[in-house]
Scaffold this motif. Structure first.
Motif, PDB file in Angstrom:
ATOM      1  N   LEU A  10     -37.513 -42.698  21.148  1.00  0.00           N
ATOM      2  CA  LEU A  10     -37.778 -42.227  19.907  1.00  0.00           C
ATOM      3  C   LEU A  10     -37.302 -40.778  19.373  1.00  0.00           C
ATOM      4  CD1 LEU A  10     -41.281 -44.229  19.191  1.00  0.00           C
ATOM      5  CD2 LEU A  10     -38.723 -44.714  18.455  1.00  0.00           C
ATOM      6  N   LEU A  13     -34.719 -40.318  16.977  1.00  0.00           N
ATOM      7  CA  LEU A  13     -34.767 -40.936  15.651  1.00  0.00           C
ATOM      8  C   LEU A  13     -34.394 -39.690  14.686  1.00  0.00           C
ATOM      9  CD1 LEU A  13     -37.857 -43.221  15.312  1.00  0.00           C
ATOM     10  CD2 LEU A  13     -35.577 -43.881  15.023  1.00  0.00           C
ATOM     11  N   ILE A  84     -36.280 -49.906  17.043  1.00  0.00           N
ATOM     12  CA  ILE A  84     -37.581 -48.771  17.136  1.00  0.00           C
ATOM     13  C   ILE A  84     -38.297 -49.219  18.610  1.00  0.00           C
ATOM     14  CG2 ILE A  84     -39.463 -47.877  16.499  1.00  0.00           C
ATOM     15  CD1 ILE A  84     -38.365 -48.152  13.581  1.00  0.00           C
ATOM     16  N   ALA A 102     -30.060 -45.576  17.040  1.00  0.00           N
ATOM     17  CA  ALA A 102     -30.422 -44.466  15.892  1.00  0.00           C
ATOM     18  C   ALA A 102     -29.265 -44.494  14.852  1.00  0.00           C
ATOM     19  CB  ALA A 102     -30.605 -42.964  16.344  1.00  0.00           C
TER      20      ALA A 102
END
Length: 168
Positions: A10, A13, A84, A102
């Motif tokens: 993450l 992102l 995700i 991403a």
């Protein structure tokens, strides 16, 4: 035990946010400076051409009465959520996959925004050779394709086996 988010995929992102900004910004410029169907040559083999895509890739299902808008929106959301989750489960050091995810997330959300706000996706990149024109596309589509290619490439890169790790 939960792991810190910065140690997961993450962490990448920010790239999805950058893709969304680039995609929506380019579409905003096209909508503000072109009439629907207007074309402007950029370089040989490449035009800017303002088009509205009511379907999916290559205008698939564009003439089906409107239900496809919601169908493709749901597909985009499912893909974004799945990616995700994959990013959360992966290590931040797995750069290629996380960058790819991403890019796909950013592209999917850019096109989803169009679909929800306008009812269609704004396309404007017209690649052609002589009289043959590739279907018009946008930056979101480009990032989705690049992300997909990166996922495939990552699949071909040999990963060290646990036996090789224990020897080294």
């Amino acid at each position: 035990m939960t792991k810190p988010l910065c140690s997961t995929g993450l962490r990448w992102l920010w790239l999805a946010a950058l893709v969304i900004i680039m995609d929506l910004g380019s579409k905003f410029l096209i909508m503000g400076n072109f009439q629907l169907g207007e074309s402007m040559p950029l370089i040989p083999y490449l035009n800017l051409f303002y088009a509205q895509n009511h379907g999916a890739a290559f205008s698939f299902l564009a003439d089906k009465g409107g239900w496809q808008r919601w169908f493709f929106a749901v597909i985009a959301l499912v893909i974004v959520i799945a990616l995700i989750v994959l990013m959360y489960r992966s290590n931040a050091k797995q750069k290629i996959n996380n960058i790819a995810y991403a890019m796909i997330i950013g592209g999917a959300l850019g096109n989803l925004f169009d679909r929800m706000v306008h009812g269609y996706v704004i396309d404007f990149i017209d690649f052609y050779v002589n009289d043959w024109h590739y279907p018009t596309f946008n930056l979101a589509d480009s990032f989705i394709c690049i992300g997909a290619v990166l996922v495939v490439i990552e699949g071909f890169i040999a990963k060290p086996t646990s036996a090789a790790k224990s020897k080294g």
